[in-house]
Design a protein around this motif. Structure first.
Motif, PDB file in Angstrom:
ATOM      1  N   PHE A 190       4.797   3.759  -3.051  1.00 50.65           N
ATOM      2  CA  PHE A 190       4.868   3.840  -1.593  1.00 50.65           C
ATOM      3  C   PHE A 190       6.314   3.666  -1.152  1.00 50.65           C
ATOM      4  CE2 PHE A 190       3.987  -0.604  -2.629  1.00 50.65           C
ATOM      5  CZ  PHE A 190       4.831  -1.328  -1.799  1.00 50.65           C
ATOM      6  N   LEU A 191       6.580   4.102   0.076  1.00 53.57           N
ATOM      7  CA  LEU A 191       7.891   3.969   0.694  1.00 53.57           C
ATOM      8  C   LEU A 191       7.812   2.957   1.825  1.00 53.57           C
ATOM      9  CD1 LEU A 191       8.826   7.760   1.076  1.00 53.57           C
ATOM     10  CD2 LEU A 191       9.231   6.262  -0.905  1.00 53.57           C
ATOM     11  N   THR A 192       8.942   2.367   2.151  1.00 52.98           N
ATOM     12  CA  THR A 192       9.013   1.506   3.333  1.00 52.98           C
ATOM     13  C   THR A 192      10.177   1.951   4.199  1.00 52.98           C
ATOM     14  OG1 THR A 192      10.397  -0.141   2.182  1.00 52.98           O
ATOM     15  CG2 THR A 192       8.002  -0.489   2.189  1.00 52.98           C
ATOM     16  N   THR A 193       9.945   1.995   5.496  1.00 56.03           N
ATOM     17  CA  THR A 193      10.947   2.420   6.454  1.00 56.03           C
ATOM     18  C   THR A 193      10.593   1.846   7.818  1.00 56.03           C
ATOM     19  OG1 THR A 193      11.751   4.357   7.684  1.00 56.03           O
ATOM     20  CG2 THR A 193       9.650   4.592   6.574  1.00 56.03           C
ATOM     21  N   ALA A 194      11.604   1.508   8.598  1.00 55.24           N
ATOM     22  CA  ALA A 194      11.348   0.914   9.909  1.00 55.24           C
ATOM     23  C   ALA A 194      10.622   1.866  10.843  1.00 55.24           C
ATOM     24  CB  ALA A 194      12.665   0.468  10.546  1.00 55.24           C
ATOM     25  N   GLY A 195      10.848   3.157  10.680  1.00 51.20           N
ATOM     26  CA  GLY A 195      10.243   4.125  11.589  1.00 51.20           C
ATOM     27  C   GLY A 195       8.795   4.463  11.296  1.00 51.20           C
ATOM     28  N   ARG A 196       8.383   4.373  10.042  1.00 56.67           N
ATOM     29  CA  ARG A 196       7.024   4.767   9.650  1.00 56.67           C
ATOM     30  C   ARG A 196       6.232   3.645   9.001  1.00 56.67           C
ATOM     31  NH1 ARG A 196       8.114   9.613   5.787  1.00 56.67           N
ATOM     32  NH2 ARG A 196      10.085   8.476   5.512  1.00 56.67           N
ATOM     33  N   GLY A 197       6.888   2.561   8.656  1.00 56.93           N
ATOM     34  CA  GLY A 197       6.192   1.455   8.026  1.00 56.93           C
ATOM     35  C   GLY A 197       6.015   1.662   6.540  1.00 56.93           C
ATOM     36  N   VAL A 198       4.786   1.548   6.067  1.00 56.11           N
ATOM     37  CA  VAL A 198       4.448   1.689   4.651  1.00 56.11           C
ATOM     38  C   VAL A 198       3.797   3.057   4.454  1.00 56.11           C
ATOM     39  CG1 VAL A 198       3.094   0.754   2.739  1.00 56.11           C
ATOM     40  CG2 VAL A 198       4.164  -0.796   4.405  1.00 56.11           C
ATOM     41  N   VAL A 199       4.425   3.885   3.627  1.00 56.89           N
ATOM     42  CA  VAL A 199       4.009   5.282   3.467  1.00 56.89           C
ATOM     43  C   VAL A 199       3.594   5.528   2.025  1.00 56.89           C
ATOM     44  CG1 VAL A 199       4.714   7.691   3.726  1.00 56.89           C
ATOM     45  CG2 VAL A 199       5.675   5.940   5.244  1.00 56.89           C
ATOM     46  N   PRO A 200       2.338   5.898   1.756  1.00 55.15           N
ATOM     47  CA  PRO A 200       1.922   6.185   0.371  1.00 55.15           C
ATOM     48  C   PRO A 200       2.644   7.406  -0.182  1.00 55.15           C
ATOM     49  CG  PRO A 200       0.024   5.924   1.840  1.00 55.15           C
ATOM     50  CD  PRO A 200       1.223   6.046   2.709  1.00 55.15           C
ATOM     51  N   VAL A 201       2.868   7.397  -1.485  1.00 56.52           N
ATOM     52  CA  VAL A 201       3.437   8.554  -2.183  1.00 56.52           C
ATOM     53  C   VAL A 201       2.308   9.270  -2.910  1.00 56.52           C
ATOM     54  CG1 VAL A 201       5.020   9.320  -3.990  1.00 56.52           C
ATOM     55  CG2 VAL A 201       5.702   7.472  -2.436  1.00 56.52           C
ATOM     56  N   ALA A 202       2.150  10.551  -2.614  1.00 61.90           N
ATOM     57  CA  ALA A 202       1.064  11.329  -3.214  1.00 61.90           C
ATOM     58  C   ALA A 202       1.427  11.857  -4.593  1.00 61.90           C
ATOM     59  CB  ALA A 202       0.691  12.486  -2.299  1.00 61.90           C
ATOM     60  N   ALA A 203       2.706  12.193  -4.790  1.00 60.21           N
ATOM     61  CA  ALA A 203       3.122  12.792  -6.056  1.00 60.21           C
ATOM     62  C   ALA A 203       4.626  12.658  -6.221  1.00 60.21           C
ATOM     63  CB  ALA A 203       2.729  14.271  -6.108  1.00 60.21           C
TER      64      ALA A 203
END
Length: 226
Positions: A190-203
């Protein structure tokens, strides 16, 4: 290797949502550590107050802090937190300390993003010539390894993300010098960023990743932050 100019204007990006900016004081601390003057930090705080009073929907606000001009701000609509596909591209240098500050010069990011699009991915995952993994052009990376541990690259040549620092503690993650070779054994990411929060990585590089319940739990915890 594209290196950022150390004299390029500083920037700070936050999400204004429901009358709050998550971990705003941490953003201000990072800005100060990057070289912003106290009066500039005060100006950012004042501008943020205006956005907090006037924004009627979720808004990503970018503050531009340059040496000889007034602090300015601009707004955009937040991107979705949908799962993303990453492509490994060159562009990470652990020795490049300029990347540890958030600056307006984004040529390196645009070049990496173009390579990722050419590879059919949504975002680039930057790697060094020696095979070390850094970050994406806009977010910090966390992975779940084969043993179930949550790992993230150390802050050397990458931005010390405010959301990253929170997730490091909240997820019980460990800093680890992750390599491209190890990505093949990753179960989830997953990614973390102030604009989107916690973002899963699909591939990553076309290799589909699984899911981990902790990613969704972390995303919910981030959304609840005040």
């Amino acid at each position: 290797m594209f290196r950022s100019r150390p004299d390029a204007p500083l920037i700070e990006t936050v999400l204004v949502e429901d009358g709050r900016i998550r971990r705003f004081d941490h953003h201000l601390v990072r800005l100060r550590r990057s070289g912003a003057a106290p009066r500039q930090v005060t100006a950012v705080r004042a501008l943020a107050g205006t956005w907090l009073r006037t924004a009627v929907r979720p808004t990503v606000v970018r503050f531009d802090v340059a040496a000889k001009t007034a602090v300015a701000s601009r707004a955009r609509t937040p991107g979705p937190a949908d799962p993303v596909r990453l492509a490994v591209v060159p562009g990470f240098d652990p020795a490049d300390e300029t990347r540890e500050q958030k600056r307006a010069e984004r040529g390196w990011a645009e070049a990496a993003e173009a390579l990722a699009r050419d590879a059919g991915a949504d975002e680039p995952l930057l790697a060094s010539a020696a095979g070390l993994v850094g970050e994406t052009s806009r977010a910090s990376l966390f992975v779940v390894d084969a043993a179930g541990s949550i790992l993230t690259p150390p802050v050397r040549g990458i931005l010390p993300g405010v959301t990253r620092a929170w997730a490091l503690d909240a997820a019980g993650a460990t800093e680890h010098a992750l390599t491209v070779a190890e990505l093949g054994e990753v179960r989830a990411a997953f990614l973390t960023t102030a604009g989107r929060g916690v973002v899963p990585v699909a591939a990553i590089d076309g290799h589909a990743l699984g899911t981990d319940d902790r990613v969704a739990e972390l995303a919910a915890a981030w959304r609840a932050l005040r």
